[in-house]
Design a protein around this motif. Structure first.
Motif, PDB file in Angstrom:
ATOM      1  N   ILE A  14      37.765  19.808 -27.827  1.00  0.00           N
ATOM      2  CA  ILE A  14      38.256  19.695 -26.454  1.00  0.00           C
ATOM      3  C   ILE A  14      37.047  19.747 -25.527  1.00  0.00           C
ATOM      4  O   ILE A  14      36.337  20.762 -25.458  1.00  0.00           O
ATOM      5  N   SER A  15      36.797  18.679 -24.827  1.00  0.00           N
ATOM      6  CA  SER A  15      35.617  18.593 -23.981  1.00  0.00           C
ATOM      7  C   SER A  15      35.835  19.253 -22.625  1.00  0.00           C
ATOM      8  O   SER A  15      36.914  19.156 -22.036  1.00  0.00           O
ATOM      9  N   VAL A  16      34.786  19.911 -22.152  1.00  0.00           N
ATOM     10  CA  VAL A  16      34.784  20.352 -20.758  1.00  0.00           C
ATOM     11  C   VAL A  16      34.559  19.132 -19.868  1.00  0.00           C
ATOM     12  O   VAL A  16      34.081  18.088 -20.322  1.00  0.00           O
ATOM     13  N   THR A  17      34.898  19.272 -18.603  1.00  0.00           N
ATOM     14  CA  THR A  17      34.544  18.277 -17.596  1.00  0.00           C
ATOM     15  C   THR A  17      33.433  18.878 -16.741  1.00  0.00           C
ATOM     16  O   THR A  17      33.665  19.842 -16.010  1.00  0.00           O
ATOM     17  N   PRO A  18      32.217  18.361 -16.835  1.00  0.00           N
ATOM     18  CA  PRO A  18      31.111  18.950 -16.072  1.00  0.00           C
ATOM     19  C   PRO A  18      31.198  18.567 -14.587  1.00  0.00           C
ATOM     20  O   PRO A  18      31.534  17.432 -14.229  1.00  0.00           O
ATOM     21  N   PHE A  19      30.862  19.533 -13.754  1.00  0.00           N
ATOM     22  CA  PHE A  19      30.826  19.306 -12.307  1.00  0.00           C
ATOM     23  C   PHE A  19      29.466  19.715 -11.758  1.00  0.00           C
ATOM     24  O   PHE A  19      28.799  20.614 -12.283  1.00  0.00           O
ATOM     25  N   ALA A 276      27.143  25.155 -14.839  1.00  0.00           N
ATOM     26  CA  ALA A 276      28.357  25.818 -15.344  1.00  0.00           C
ATOM     27  C   ALA A 276      29.470  25.810 -14.312  1.00  0.00           C
ATOM     28  O   ALA A 276      30.490  26.491 -14.489  1.00  0.00           O
ATOM     29  N   ALA A 277      29.313  25.023 -13.261  1.00  0.00           N
ATOM     30  CA  ALA A 277      30.273  25.039 -12.157  1.00  0.00           C
ATOM     31  C   ALA A 277      31.677  24.639 -12.607  1.00  0.00           C
ATOM     32  O   ALA A 277      31.856  23.725 -13.412  1.00  0.00           O
ATOM     33  N   LEU A 278      32.670  25.350 -12.076  1.00  0.00           N
ATOM     34  CA  LEU A 278      34.065  24.966 -12.199  1.00  0.00           C
ATOM     35  C   LEU A 278      34.492  24.341 -10.880  1.00  0.00           C
ATOM     36  O   LEU A 278      33.986  24.718  -9.807  1.00  0.00           O
ATOM     37  N   ARG A 279      35.415  23.398 -10.942  1.00  0.00           N
ATOM     38  CA  ARG A 279      35.956  22.860  -9.698  1.00  0.00           C
ATOM     39  C   ARG A 279      36.944  23.873  -9.117  1.00  0.00           C
ATOM     40  O   ARG A 279      37.710  24.504  -9.844  1.00  0.00           O
ATOM     41  N   SER A 280      36.937  24.012  -7.820  1.00  0.00           N
ATOM     42  CA  SER A 280      37.850  24.946  -7.160  1.00  0.00           C
ATOM     43  C   SER A 280      39.310  24.528  -7.344  1.00  0.00           C
ATOM     44  O   SER A 280      39.613  23.328  -7.350  1.00  0.00           O
ATOM     45  N   PRO A 281      40.220  25.505  -7.513  1.00  0.00           N
ATOM     46  CA  PRO A 281      39.939  26.935  -7.584  1.00  0.00           C
ATOM     47  C   PRO A 281      39.399  27.326  -8.950  1.00  0.00           C
ATOM     48  O   PRO A 281      39.916  26.906  -9.974  1.00  0.00           O
ATOM     49  N   GLY A 282      38.380  28.117  -8.941  1.00  0.00           N
ATOM     50  CA  GLY A 282      37.761  28.565 -10.187  1.00  0.00           C
ATOM     51  C   GLY A 282      36.460  29.263  -9.866  1.00  0.00           C
ATOM     52  O   GLY A 282      35.691  28.790  -9.018  1.00  0.00           O
TER      53      GLY A 282
END
Length: 308
Positions: A14-19, A276-282
């Motif tokens: 399961i891939s992360v989505t990089p931001f 390591a950024a998450l898209r908001s909210p996160g």
């Protein structure tokens, strides 16, 4: 690219989505993390899942991510999560990604389903929405969706809907569900692939029950591949030893609401993504969490040396 079938096995990461830190998609890191998963032994990829922050993306962004990963993955099969509250969105995204070369789509049930009849009826409609002949992965993740799917209902879906070629098994506790499916198949029911999620936290036991591999995310996907290969070779003791070395980090990643930030931190630390950024909210991992994870990784490094 070939379509997903009931014979699928191995490790579909399961891939992360990089931001980027500003919340925009980092397509260069998407290329890099795709290469990283392949280098670490992935036999397939799954994108736009729950841990890929799919609900935070627009339809256009989802299509752009799928196009980039499918092109980058080459001959490696790519499954695309298309779960949505409405069937129209499932239909639109499924058609787009299948036209791009996806191997199949993954659909989780909406939380509004309460009865066995509603669950079976929904998957009949969802398969039709995905498109005739499109392979479907049924994501059974009641801890997230709130939908409890009884093994008898799964058996009914398997019998009635040949488009469903794979179960993404994420019930917890759910090991008896794998056993029930395999017993039904031994009695003559159509066999489907079973790949397991939940960060791999029960992977050795799931393989022992008859699973075909893993479809999950973890910052060290090479562990998933090693455990699956060793289990298939019958070396369960070695598989368990490898798994046990990574277990503290697997457990840490499984924290609800915090695990994805940890996973992205470790992937950044390993050079797979730039941020390591998450898209908001996160929220990102707290400094205290980072210190704990760094300690776990240091212990893991020492433990792996002992196993070689």
């Amino acid at each position: 690219m070939s379509l997903l079938t009931e014979d699928a096995k191995g490790v579909f990461v399961i891939s992360v989505t990089p931001f980027h830190p500003d919340g925009t998609i980092d397509f260069d890191s998407l290329d890099r993390v795709t290469d990283f998963y392949i280098e670490k032994g992935a036999t397939g990829l799954t994108i736009l899942g729950m841990m890929g922050e799919a609900p935070k993306l627009t339809q256009a962004e989802s299509r752009a991510v799928a196009q980039r990963v499918i092109a980058r993955a080459g001959d490696l099969p790519v499954v695309v999560g298309v779960s949505a509250p409405g069937l129209a969105a499932i239909s639109e995204l499924s058609k787009s990604v299948m036209d791009l070369g996806a191997a199949g789509v993954m659909i989780a049930p909406p939380g509004s389903l309460k009865t066995d009849a509603q669950i079976a009826g929904y998957y009949s409609q969802a398969c039709a929405a995905a498109g005739e002949g499109v392979p479907v992965v049924l994501q059974d993740f009641p801890l997230s969706t709130g939908v409890q799917i009884d093994p008898a209902v799964l058996n009914r879906i398997v019998q009635e809907l040949p488009q469903v070629v794979m179960l993404k098994h994420e019930d917890w506790p759910g090991l008896p569900k794998i056993t029930a499916l395999r017993r039904a198949e031994a009695a003559g029911q159509r066999r489907i692939s079973i790949l397991c999620g939940n960060g791999g936290i029960f992977l050795p036991e799931e393989m022992g029950r008859g699973a075909d591999g893993a479809m999950t995310g973890f910052a060290f996907p090479e562990m998933l591949r090693q455990v699956v290969d060793l289990s298939n070779a019958g070396d369960m003791d070695r598989a368990q030893d490898i798994f046990d070395a990574y277990l503290p980090l697997v457990r840490y990643e499984q924290q609800p609401g915090a695990g994805l930030a940890v996973r992205k931190y470790v992937l950044q630390k390993r050079g797979a993504i730039a941020s390591a950024a998450l898209r908001s909210p996160g929220a990102p991992a707290a400094p205290e969490a980072i210190a704990e994870v760094d300690r776990l990784i240091a212990r893991l490094t020492r433990r792996l040396k002992e196993l070689t």
